[in-house]
Scaffold this active site. Structure first.
Site, PDB file in Angstrom:
ATOM      1  N   SER A  28       0.986  -1.174   0.069  1.00 59.16           N
ATOM      2  CA  SER A  28      -0.002   0.094   0.015  1.00 59.16           C
ATOM      3  C   SER A  28       0.791   1.214   0.023  1.00 59.16           C
ATOM      4  O   SER A  28       0.319   2.429  -0.173  1.00 59.16           O
ATOM      5  CB  SER A  28      -1.185   0.055   1.177  1.00 59.16           C
ATOM      6  OG  SER A  28      -0.174  -0.130   2.395  1.00 59.16           O
ATOM      7  N   ASN A 115      -2.193  -2.393  13.277  1.00 59.52           N
ATOM      8  CA  ASN A 115      -3.865  -2.357  13.224  1.00 59.52           C
ATOM      9  C   ASN A 115      -4.239  -1.183  13.898  1.00 59.52           C
ATOM     10  O   ASN A 115      -5.027  -0.463  13.268  1.00 59.52           O
ATOM     11  CB  ASN A 115      -4.230  -3.670  13.710  1.00 59.52           C
ATOM     12  CG  ASN A 115      -4.128  -4.769  12.902  1.00 59.52           C
ATOM     13  OD1 ASN A 115      -3.490  -4.907  11.873  1.00 59.52           O
ATOM     14  ND2 ASN A 115      -4.256  -5.968  13.434  1.00 59.52           N
ATOM     15  N   THR A 160     -40.745  25.933 -10.874  1.00 60.31           N
ATOM     16  CA  THR A 160     -40.831  24.334 -10.453  1.00 60.31           C
ATOM     17  C   THR A 160     -40.833  23.798 -11.779  1.00 60.31           C
ATOM     18  O   THR A 160     -41.379  24.170 -12.872  1.00 60.31           O
ATOM     19  CB  THR A 160     -42.063  23.980  -9.436  1.00 60.31           C
ATOM     20  OG1 THR A 160     -43.090  24.656 -10.495  1.00 60.31           O
ATOM     21  CG2 THR A 160     -42.074  25.013  -8.224  1.00 60.31           C
ATOM     22  N   HIS A 161     -40.334  22.460 -11.762  1.00 60.82           N
ATOM     23  CA  HIS A 161     -40.363  21.761 -13.160  1.00 60.82           C
ATOM     24  C   HIS A 161     -39.705  22.235 -14.167  1.00 60.82           C
ATOM     25  O   HIS A 161     -39.680  22.291 -15.069  1.00 60.82           O
ATOM     26  CB  HIS A 161     -41.878  21.375 -13.588  1.00 60.82           C
ATOM     27  CG  HIS A 161     -42.659  20.770 -12.648  1.00 60.82           C
ATOM     28  ND1 HIS A 161     -42.941  19.501 -12.310  1.00 60.82           N
ATOM     29  CD2 HIS A 161     -43.594  21.606 -11.795  1.00 60.82           C
ATOM     30  CE1 HIS A 161     -43.800  19.479 -11.414  1.00 60.82           C
ATOM     31  NE2 HIS A 161     -44.131  20.641 -10.870  1.00 60.82           N
ATOM     32  N   SER A 282     -13.438  27.666 -26.814  1.00 62.75           N
ATOM     33  CA  SER A 282     -13.338  26.601 -27.756  1.00 62.75           C
ATOM     34  C   SER A 282     -12.387  26.765 -28.540  1.00 62.75           C
ATOM     35  O   SER A 282     -11.991  27.711 -29.397  1.00 62.75           O
ATOM     36  CB  SER A 282     -14.623  26.448 -28.475  1.00 62.75           C
ATOM     37  OG  SER A 282     -14.613  25.606 -29.560  1.00 62.75           O
ATOM     38  N   LYS A 288     -17.330  30.884 -28.375  1.00 64.55           N
ATOM     39  CA  LYS A 288     -17.797  30.120 -27.392  1.00 64.55           C
ATOM     40  C   LYS A 288     -16.886  30.676 -25.880  1.00 64.55           C
ATOM     41  O   LYS A 288     -15.719  31.072 -26.000  1.00 64.55           O
ATOM     42  CB  LYS A 288     -17.358  28.793 -27.453  1.00 64.55           C
ATOM     43  CG  LYS A 288     -18.360  28.202 -28.767  1.00 64.55           C
ATOM     44  CD  LYS A 288     -19.508  27.614 -28.068  1.00 64.55           C
ATOM     45  CE  LYS A 288     -19.361  26.424 -27.354  1.00 64.55           C
ATOM     46  NZ  LYS A 288     -20.636  25.934 -26.922  1.00 64.55           N
ATOM     47  N   ASN A 290     -17.147  28.871 -22.202  1.00 62.22           N
ATOM     48  CA  ASN A 290     -17.626  27.480 -21.657  1.00 62.22           C
ATOM     49  C   ASN A 290     -17.409  27.520 -20.214  1.00 62.22           C
ATOM     50  O   ASN A 290     -16.499  27.922 -19.674  1.00 62.22           O
ATOM     51  CB  ASN A 290     -16.976  26.291 -22.310  1.00 62.22           C
ATOM     52  CG  ASN A 290     -17.491  26.207 -23.809  1.00 62.22           C
ATOM     53  OD1 ASN A 290     -18.603  26.603 -24.128  1.00 62.22           O
ATOM     54  ND2 ASN A 290     -16.653  25.672 -24.509  1.00 62.22           N
ATOM     55  N   GLU A 295     -19.118  22.527 -15.258  1.00 62.05           N
ATOM     56  CA  GLU A 295     -19.452  21.101 -15.648  1.00 62.05           C
ATOM     57  C   GLU A 295     -18.611  20.200 -14.883  1.00 62.05           C
ATOM     58  O   GLU A 295     -19.074  19.116 -14.516  1.00 62.05           O
ATOM     59  CB  GLU A 295     -19.237  20.883 -17.156  1.00 62.05           C
ATOM     60  CG  GLU A 295     -20.116  21.901 -17.883  1.00 62.05           C
ATOM     61  CD  GLU A 295     -19.851  22.131 -19.371  1.00 62.05           C
ATOM     62  OE1 GLU A 295     -19.914  21.222 -20.136  1.00 62.05           O
ATOM     63  OE2 GLU A 295     -18.927  22.962 -19.561  1.00 62.05           O
ATOM     64  N   TYR A 322      -9.595  -6.635  12.565  1.00 61.54           N
ATOM     65  CA  TYR A 322      -9.169  -6.327  11.174  1.00 61.54           C
ATOM     66  C   TYR A 322      -8.861  -7.445  10.359  1.00 61.54           C
ATOM     67  O   TYR A 322      -8.592  -8.381  10.417  1.00 61.54           O
ATOM     68  CB  TYR A 322      -7.697  -5.721  11.486  1.00 61.54           C
ATOM     69  CG  TYR A 322      -6.948  -5.155  10.356  1.00 61.54           C
ATOM     70  CD1 TYR A 322      -6.846  -4.119   9.825  1.00 61.54           C
ATOM     71  CD2 TYR A 322      -6.082  -6.182   9.520  1.00 61.54           C
ATOM     72  CE1 TYR A 322      -6.240  -3.344   8.758  1.00 61.54           C
ATOM     73  CE2 TYR A 322      -5.311  -5.793   8.367  1.00 61.54           C
ATOM     74  CZ  TYR A 322      -5.424  -4.392   8.185  1.00 61.54           C
ATOM     75  OH  TYR A 322      -4.905  -4.012   6.987  1.00 61.54           O
ATOM     76  N   GLN A 327      -7.420  -2.451   3.924  1.00 63.10           N
ATOM     77  CA  GLN A 327      -6.368  -1.447   3.333  1.00 63.10           C
ATOM     78  C   GLN A 327      -7.105  -0.732   2.111  1.00 63.10           C
ATOM     79  O   GLN A 327      -6.408   0.234   1.705  1.00 63.10           O
ATOM     80  CB  GLN A 327      -5.170  -2.440   2.826  1.00 63.10           C
ATOM     81  CG  GLN A 327      -4.231  -1.619   2.322  1.00 63.10           C
ATOM     82  CD  GLN A 327      -2.875  -2.509   2.115  1.00 63.10           C
ATOM     83  OE1 GLN A 327      -2.237  -2.748   3.186  1.00 63.10           O
ATOM     84  NE2 GLN A 327      -2.638  -2.947   1.022  1.00 63.10           N
ATOM     85  N   LYS A 330      -8.377   3.672   1.769  1.00 58.51           N
ATOM     86  CA  LYS A 330      -7.490   4.707   1.718  1.00 58.51           C
ATOM     87  C   LYS A 330      -7.757   5.523   0.212  1.00 58.51           C
ATOM     88  O   LYS A 330      -8.016   6.811   0.252  1.00 58.51           O
ATOM     89  CB  LYS A 330      -6.188   4.500   1.903  1.00 58.51           C
ATOM     90  CG  LYS A 330      -5.809   4.395   3.330  1.00 58.51           C
ATOM     91  CD  LYS A 330      -4.383   3.958   3.617  1.00 58.51           C
ATOM     92  CE  LYS A 330      -4.704   2.950   5.177  1.00 58.51           C
ATOM     93  NZ  LYS A 330      -5.266   1.871   4.704  1.00 58.51           N
TER      94      LYS A 330
END
Ligand code: ARG
Length: 463
Positions: A28, A115, A160-161, A282, A288, A290, A295, A322, A327, A330
């Site tokens: 690890s 441990n 709404t919606h 772009s 553009k 963006n 996003e 344990y 392990q 992480k």
């Protein structure tokens, strides 16, 4: 049989070293080296306690203390040679300590196991992340409060919606996110206080026969107390799961806000202008600009949920205490933490930099018959009609405006009267969006007075 020699830390009963594949699946160190400073802090606290309790003599403790400081400076200076054969950060540090100070290094592991060591290191690491998240959330909330205060009375459509519903204020909309991030802040603080118990001294699983002082190590590492059950202490990863679930819920809020920013910054909406600092261009379409940061924030939630789900699955069937499965905790947490912090910082920057386009917001606020409810409420309040009748009459006026191709306030009084002859000139007062939002003074409502009161309350909460 491998011709490699057996592991120096645990190879006493082994005649041969591990197969290369065994080593690859077992190690690890590739990722847990991120816990180096926590590991050394834990070892320093443990060594000091072994000295204070007389389990080790002062000379050994001093050698260990100085040696650990050297190891730390080597790691921080980038000169430390991490070894996969030594599996993990714990054995890498101890082996280097042995190179540096010789025999006393072998005494450091008295009354301790990897441990409880790994549980301690990981808790210290996660605790730092909770603290970082707390700071980031406080900063983001402060940025939203500034936006809310500046635009406490700027009108915009409420949806709404994703259909225009009723006018609201920009400040009110910003404050909705303050409530969400405020709950995230409270989850962070709550989880952090619950996790702050020290596993150190639980040893492998059963505790130890050495006369250790767990209060002392807990205090030295900033824990509130030692954990009360050694079996639980070495096998508990609830703190990591609470971290991931808290991050998941917060990432969901970030993602919803990011989605709104993507929509709002489009040419069709123009509700906000994102700064150049938080936008991209772009390579083919010169016009553009963006909202890439928004996003990407919207997408980060995917891997954070993924980490949460993955660790839930890792933990769900493990018998006490344990198991090496743990392990696998992480990398999920590291990745989620990195991306959560990045998303919080990016949102913070975008919110601080963005400009709300007051005119576009106002123009959209009045469209879509957004004050229809105000008209219905007026019929109830002034003419004493039952709400259901008022709703029906208003509906017929909306239909009329639709055929006329105008908005509700553009209808004449005579046209209004065709729906109900009791309607008077006074109705036009409630059809403006400004009056509509100003009238919604119920606690938590969209009226600028309410928004300003909530801004003031939150400024005190985060002070
Ligand atoms: N690298 C291990 C982990 O992250 C440390 C604990 C190993 N303990 C053991 N008994 N093999 O979980």
């Amino acid at each position: 049989m491998s011709d490699k020699t057996a592991n120096a830390m645990w190879g006493g009963r082994f005649a041969a070293g591990p197969d290369a594949i065994m080593e690859a699946i077992n190690a690890s160190i590739g990722f847990d080296q991120r816990m180096a400073s926590q590991d050394i802090a834990g070892s320093r606290a443990h060594a000091a306690m072994l000295g204070a309790t007389g389990i080790l003599d002062d000379k050994d403790v001093e050698a260990i203390r100085e040696g650990l400081l050297t190891v730390l400076s080597e790691i921080e200076g980038g000169t430390f040679a991490f070894s996969t054969a030594l599996e993990d950060i714990h054995m890498n540090v101890e082996a280097r300590l042995k190179d540096l100070i010789g025999e006393p290094a072998g005494r450091l592991h008295t009354g301790r196991s990897r441990n409880d060591q790994v549980a301690t290191d990981f808790k210290l690491w996660v605790r730092d992340q909770f603290d970082a998240a707390e700071g980031a959330l406080l900063s983001l909330i402060a940025a939203l409060l500034d936006q809310a205060e500046a635009g406490a009375d700027w009108v915009m459509p409420g949806f709404t919606h994703l259909q225009t519903a009723q006018p609201v204020t920009w400040g009110h909309h910003m404050m909705a996110y303050v409530e969400m991030f405020g709950r995230d802040l409270s989850r962070v603080r709550d989880a952090r206080s619950r996790m702050n118990e020290s596993p150190l001294g639980a040893a492998a699983l059963a505790g130890t026969s050495f006369p250790i002082d767990r209060q002392m190590t807990a205090g030295a590492l900033g824990f509130d107390r030692p954990s009360a059950n050694s079996l639980d202490a070495v096998s508990d990863r609830d703190f990591a799961l609470e971290f991931l679930s808290t991050a998941s819920i917060c990432a969901m809020h970030l993602s919803r806000f990011a989605e709104e920013l993507v929509i709002w910054s489009s040419a069709q909406f123009r509700f906000v202008t994102l700064s150049d600092r938080f936008s991209t261009g772009s390579s083919i379409m010169p016009q553009k600009k963006n909202p890439d940061a928004a996003e990407l924030i919207r997408a980060k939630v995917g891997r954070i949920y993924g980490a949460n789900t993955a660790l839930m699955m890792v933990m769900k069937g493990l018998p006490l205490a344990y198991s090496k499965d743990m392990q696998e905790d992480k990398e999920q947490v590291f990745d989620a933490a990195d991306n959560w912090m990045l998303a919080l910082a990016a949102m913070d920057g975008m919110v601080r930099d963005m400009t709300a386009n007051r005119e576009s917001l106002a123009a959209a606020a009045g469209s879509g018959f957004s004050t229809a409810t105000d008209l219905a409420d007026w019929l109830v309040r002034v003419l004493g009609l039952p709400f259901r009748d008022a709703h029906h009459i208003t509906g017929s006026l909306v239909a009329l405006a639709e055929t006329e191709g105008c908005d509700l306030p553009d209808l004449s009084l005579d046209q209004m009267k065709t729906a109900h002859e009791g309607i008077t000139e006074g109705v036009f007062d409630v059809l403006t969006v400004e009056n509509s939002v100003a009238s919604r003074t119920s606690y938590g409502g969209t009226a600028p007075t309410q928004v300003r009161a909530q801004v003031a309350r939150w400024r005190e909460v985060i002070a």
